[in-house]
Design a protein around this motif. Structure first.
Motif, short mmCIF file in Angstrom:
data_model
loop_
_atom_site.label_atom_id
_atom_site.label_comp_id
_atom_site.label_asym_id
_atom_site.label_seq_id
_atom_site.Cartn_x
_atom_site.Cartn_y
_atom_site.Cartn_z
N ILE A 71 13.71 -58.64 20.11
CA ILE A 71 13.04 -58.74 19.02
C ILE A 71 13.25 -60.18 18.21
CG2 ILE A 71 12.92 -57.67 16.63
CD1 ILE A 71 13.00 -55.08 18.08
N PRO A 113 6.13 -59.23 18.41
CA PRO A 113 6.66 -58.21 17.68
C PRO A 113 6.45 -56.71 17.99
CG PRO A 113 6.07 -60.00 16.40
CD PRO A 113 5.62 -60.37 17.60
N THR A 117 9.15 -54.23 19.80
CA THR A 117 9.34 -53.15 19.14
C THR A 117 8.90 -51.82 20.08
OG1 THR A 117 8.96 -54.03 16.82
CG2 THR A 117 9.20 -51.77 17.04
N ASN A 297 13.18 -57.98 9.66
CA ASN A 297 13.72 -57.50 10.70
C ASN A 297 15.40 -57.58 10.89
OD1 ASN A 297 11.51 -56.16 11.87
ND2 ASN A 297 11.04 -57.70 13.54
#
Length: 321
Positions: A71, A113, A117, A297
């Motif tokens: 990530i 992203p 995730t 994040n």
């Protein structure tokens, strides 16, 4: 997504506003590339610091920690590509094709992203529903295969879209690479397809996460009276909530942009060249919201995950001898 729009400035061979088109209907500060360059620069340095901390986590790395590192890498790459794409406005680049190419790479990175995730969500699904078989199912080799496909598929998908649109728009077969960006309607088609994929993937991943969250919460309540089991379950519940926060930022900051892409397609289909001022506001603000995802994040997993906090401590704090 940060949308591919028509350039207000006369730059041959390009039809997107990624390089800072000054739209007279919006405040200059909002559409200035300086705003995006500043935000992207902050994101690059923030995620670089996060990667340094993640590199100092305890070895061997668990599959979950590998996915967390992924990530951070996706956020770093997306911000770096955005920084390059917007900075080209100020560089002596004579070929508009080069600018469009970097923007397309930046556009591809917007899938990462959500896919990164999604890897965490699937990993937690097996940890919750298949705890005894987790080590067998989620093997290091399989995780690496997923990461490889995650990075390759968006670029391949983008190339495929260009090939399909080029073949459908030209009677002479495939057009030269740099001329693809000049095809009318390409940006709208590209953005709309991306929006559809993001919407579908978001719904699918959200459905899986909701199922994982309910099961984790159920287990946390059912074993609350057993101290040693409760500690392990609370940890798993905290990890699930952390994943939920990461997924929530993706949905919160990306779906509005996807919705605006769909609206842009609607205006194109009905033959209206210019969108409404409300949609233009939503498109530019949506572009800024995308960067908020990569900025938040590192704070989410950096604060909530103990292994990451220890990584920060190992990387930036003096160790006692």
């Amino acid at each position: 997504m940060v949308f591919k729009q028509k350039m207000c400035e006369e730059i041959p061979g390009t039809n997107s506003s990624v390089l800072g088109c000054q739209n007279q209907t919006l405040p200059p500060f909002l559409v200035s590339p300086d705003v995006f360059i500043t935000v992207a620069t902050i994101g690059v340095f923030e995620n670089l610091i996060s990667l340094v901390a993640l590199a100092h986590m305890k070895r061997p790395l668990s599959m979950f920690n590998i996915l967390v590192i992924n990530i951070a890498v996706t956020d770093f790459v997306m911000d770096l590509l955005a920084l390059v794409a917007y900075s080209l406005k100020y560089l002596p680049v004579s070929e508009a094709c080069i600018m469009e190419l970097f923007y397309d790479l930046f556009f591809c990175s917007m899938f990462y992203p959500l896919l990164a995730t999604a890897g965490l969500v699937v990993n937690q699904y097996y940890a919750v529903f298949k705890p005894l078989k987790y080590q067998i199912i989620v093997r290091r080799r399989r995780v690496y295969v997923y990461l490889f496909l995650m990075w390759i598929c968006p670029i391949s998908f983008e190339i495929l879209l260009h090939v399909i649109f080029s073949a459908a728009s030209s009677n002479d077969g495939m057009v030269p690479f740099c001329q693809i960006f000049e095809l009318p309607g390409l940006t709208i088609f590209d953005s709309a397809v991306h929006a559809a994929v993001v919407l579908f993937a978001s719904l699918l991943v959200s459905a899986i996460y909701i199922k994982v969250y309910r099961e984790t919460r159920k287990k946390a309540r059912s074993v609350a009276f057993i101290l040693h089991v409760r500690q392990k379950t609370d940890t798993q519940y905290k990890v699930t909530v952390t994943i939920g926060l990461l997924l929530g930022t993706v949905i919160l900051f990306w779906l509005p942009g996807a919705a605006c892409n769909v609206m842009s397609l609607y205006y194109y289909v009905i033959g209206q060249d210019g969108e409404t001022i409300e949609l233009k506001w939503a498109m530019y603000i949506g572009g800024l919201l995308h960067f908020a995802n990569s900025l938040l994040n590192p704070l989410i997993y950096g604060i909530r995950l103990r292994s990451v906090r220890k990584g920060y401590k190992n990387a930036f704090c003096c160790k006692k001898k």
